[in-house]
Design a protein around this motif. Sequence first.
Motif, PDB file in Angstrom:
ATOM      1  N   VAL A 317      -5.978   2.439  -7.864  1.00 16.77           N
ATOM      2  CA  VAL A 317      -5.026   2.628  -8.965  1.00 16.77           C
ATOM      3  C   VAL A 317      -5.116   4.041  -9.542  1.00 16.77           C
ATOM      4  CG1 VAL A 317      -4.365   1.824 -11.272  1.00 16.77           C
ATOM      5  CG2 VAL A 317      -5.076   0.177  -9.519  1.00 16.77           C
ATOM      6  N   GLY A 318      -6.332   4.576  -9.670  1.00 15.25           N
ATOM      7  CA  GLY A 318      -6.540   5.874 -10.322  1.00 15.25           C
ATOM      8  C   GLY A 318      -7.035   5.722 -11.744  1.00 15.25           C
ATOM      9  N   SER A 361      -4.328   7.268  -4.300  1.00 16.08           N
ATOM     10  CA  SER A 361      -4.309   6.400  -5.473  1.00 16.08           C
ATOM     11  C   SER A 361      -2.920   6.386  -6.095  1.00 16.08           C
ATOM     12  CB  SER A 361      -5.339   6.862  -6.507  1.00 16.08           C
ATOM     13  OG  SER A 361      -4.942   8.085  -7.100  1.00 16.08           O
ATOM     14  N   HIS A 362      -2.582   5.263  -6.705  1.00 18.65           N
ATOM     15  CA  HIS A 362      -1.256   5.103  -7.302  1.00 18.65           C
ATOM     16  C   HIS A 362      -0.980   6.187  -8.334  1.00 18.65           C
ATOM     17  CE1 HIS A 362       2.328   2.991  -8.594  1.00 18.65           C
ATOM     18  NE2 HIS A 362       1.891   2.967  -9.840  1.00 18.65           N
ATOM     19  N   LEU A 363      -1.991   6.539  -9.114  1.00 20.21           N
ATOM     20  CA  LEU A 363      -1.819   7.542 -10.154  1.00 20.21           C
ATOM     21  C   LEU A 363      -1.480   8.905  -9.574  1.00 20.21           C
ATOM     22  CD1 LEU A 363      -2.009   7.692 -13.263  1.00 20.21           C
ATOM     23  CD2 LEU A 363      -4.355   8.486 -12.991  1.00 20.21           C
ATOM     24  N   ILE A 441       5.390   7.892  -2.764  1.00 26.98           N
ATOM     25  CA  ILE A 441       4.745   6.586  -2.595  1.00 26.98           C
ATOM     26  C   ILE A 441       4.719   6.148  -1.138  1.00 26.98           C
ATOM     27  CG2 ILE A 441       4.999   4.115  -3.088  1.00 26.98           C
ATOM     28  CD1 ILE A 441       5.938   4.879  -5.886  1.00 26.98           C
ATOM     29  N   GLU A 442       5.845   6.244  -0.450  1.00 31.03           N
ATOM     30  CA  GLU A 442       5.968   5.740   0.920  1.00 31.03           C
ATOM     31  C   GLU A 442       5.664   6.784   1.994  1.00 31.03           C
ATOM     32  OE1 GLU A 442       6.540   2.866   2.378  1.00 31.03           O
ATOM     33  OE2 GLU A 442       6.750   1.629   0.594  1.00 31.03           O
ATOM     34  N   GLU A 443       5.351   7.993   1.607  1.00 30.57           N
ATOM     35  CA  GLU A 443       5.083   9.056   2.583  1.00 30.57           C
ATOM     36  C   GLU A 443       3.576   9.131   2.891  1.00 30.57           C
ATOM     37  OE1 GLU A 443       4.688  11.495   5.256  1.00 30.57           O
ATOM     38  OE2 GLU A 443       6.786  11.185   4.649  1.00 30.57           O
ATOM     39  N   PRO A 457      -1.547   2.328  -1.555  1.00 24.96           N
ATOM     40  CA  PRO A 457      -1.966   0.968  -1.180  1.00 24.96           C
ATOM     41  C   PRO A 457      -1.731  -0.072  -2.272  1.00 24.96           C
ATOM     42  CG  PRO A 457      -3.869   2.277  -1.757  1.00 24.96           C
ATOM     43  CD  PRO A 457      -2.700   3.210  -1.797  1.00 24.96           C
ATOM     44  N   LEU A 458      -1.300   0.370  -3.444  1.00 22.21           N
ATOM     45  CA  LEU A 458      -1.035  -0.587  -4.520  1.00 22.21           C
ATOM     46  C   LEU A 458       0.359  -1.183  -4.395  1.00 22.21           C
ATOM     47  CD1 LEU A 458      -2.112  -1.847  -7.196  1.00 22.21           C
ATOM     48  CD2 LEU A 458      -0.898   0.002  -8.394  1.00 22.21           C
TER      49      LEU A 458
END
Length: 621
Positions: A317-318, A361-363, A441-443, A457-458
């Motif tokens: 997540v970060g 990480s998502h962040l 996000i998708e790259e 991965p989130l």
Amino acid sequence: MTYATRPQPAYGRPAGGDDLPLRTSREIQGDIIAGAKKDHVQLLLLKFENDAQARIWLRRLRPRIATTRQVAAFNAEFSKARKQSGGDDPKALNAVWRIVSFTYPGLRLLAGRDPFPSVAAGSTQEAYKQGPAARAAMLGDTGQCAPEHWLFGNGTGQPVHAVLTVAADRPQDLRVALTEEREEAARHKVVIVFEQDGATLEGSRRGKEHFGFKDGISEPAIQGFDAPDPNRPEHKKGSPGTRIIPAGEIVVGYERDDGMPTDLPDWAWNGSFQVVRRLAQDVPGWWAQVGARLKDLKSREVVPPEATTEWLAARLVGRWRSGTPVSKCPHADSPSDAEAWSDNDISYRDDLEGEITPLFSHLRKTSPRDGLLVKPGDTQTVPEKGALDGRRIMRRGIPYGQPFDPAGSAGNGPDAPRGLVFVCYQADLVKQFEFIQKDWIEEPDFPHRDPAPGRDPLVATATDVTFKGCQVHFEQFVRTEGAVYAFAPSLSTIEALADGKLNGGGGEDGDRVLTAPFVLRPADGAVGTDKARLAMRQDGNLVVLDERDQVRWESGTAGSGGVKAVFREDGDLVVLAPDERPVWKSRTTGNPNAKLVILTDGNVVIRAADGTVIWQTNTAH
């Protein structure tokens, strides 16, 4: 009527001494920048059966729509009362807010004409017209997330014409408001296609999403709405690290980061494009995966032996569950720190390879801040402002469904519906939401490294990530179950739509007036009216395109090295090479206060201050 020449708001001290003019706006709907932050929310996705009846419905709805002025005043009073009570929500302060937005088919039906009869490829107008179902593959909505599995907005079932959001502090108030809205809809042949509920989680889960992490922390502040910090005026007062961005990044018609005027018509001013996505979360599946991957990483001796599932989940997540950034507390959460959860003053300058906060990480994927390298292998980073210019969105998400609890009722079970109602606002769907989703996000190779860091991965599709030099696989446990693109117009435009009008739209009654200094680069796309659009091409040619994208005029500078067109304050229009050397000129210098005007008849002219045409392309048709 013109558009793109409306006076920009003053962000210094305008007449009357109001430093924050947007806080008193009666034009901008209340959720866009003020935030209709309520514990109980219901989204009604609507279909218009009869256009005349739909306009009557909208006229009756108009007085109930919340404005920025109303919501900002309530939020300020609410925050003050909560501080005075030691952090408890004031029971005596309650409100119900309504927000309305329209999809492209809904807007077209209400207006009685095409709101965007001519759109440029790659523009936000094109994305809005096509809708998210047509763009699903590009956004990663494939497989189990493909539109054929959606509950709404899939393009094959019932069309969605409008989204009516009703938000309340108390559930009983929401019930009363929803009864009124359902009766109004039925009375005017407005069909409720789908209802999406949302509610703040209770107890220790309050303010968190279903995976258990604090949500809604990293929203930007808005120039002209949020007070700046006296010591760091680029940041919001009382919110370290929350950078203030130009209002035009979220609300159409205001100053933007790139200084470019909007290419949207008058009716879109004071409005914002809205994205609504239902994101289902497999909570037990995700946490089981985190535990399994931790066991694998320990066997490969790439994580500390004392690392826990919380430790690994925080790196995905970060932030830790409390919202505390991993970058500042890498070893453990600090839930006792009252300020840590809201900390946005985060830097990755000393963690360029993601040793502390992983690159995937998502962040970092959604807000890379100062962690981007100018070029691979370099140590110089892109400043946060440069990395995020034109990419920020205003998120207004809320959880739906009951929390996962193995000891609870069936509604708390592993297969019960739960997830996040993702809502965001922005002035440009393509450059903001879609760019973040597609290019970040998708790259897998963002940010660029060798080996690639992997997808987010989130929330992204299944991916291999690079963690401590090892490849680790993560399956997807967040599914898209519905999506719409809508536009939340100003209160004046709502009134016009209720009368079957769309003032200033589509170039039918408005020339495009550009004032100096104005810069046009190839990446900016074309600007203009239906019959004429000015564009700077990659080959160095400045051209005028008609409604069929045919070249009607050109500067003849293809291959000259021209990289941008500039309309200067002295009245000259020039094409410049990288070294600022002119390769073409309109030769109209000496005319301060001149205007570059793209006319609805297809002609492009430069008018002196007295209105005299001093240069033109002769492309009227």
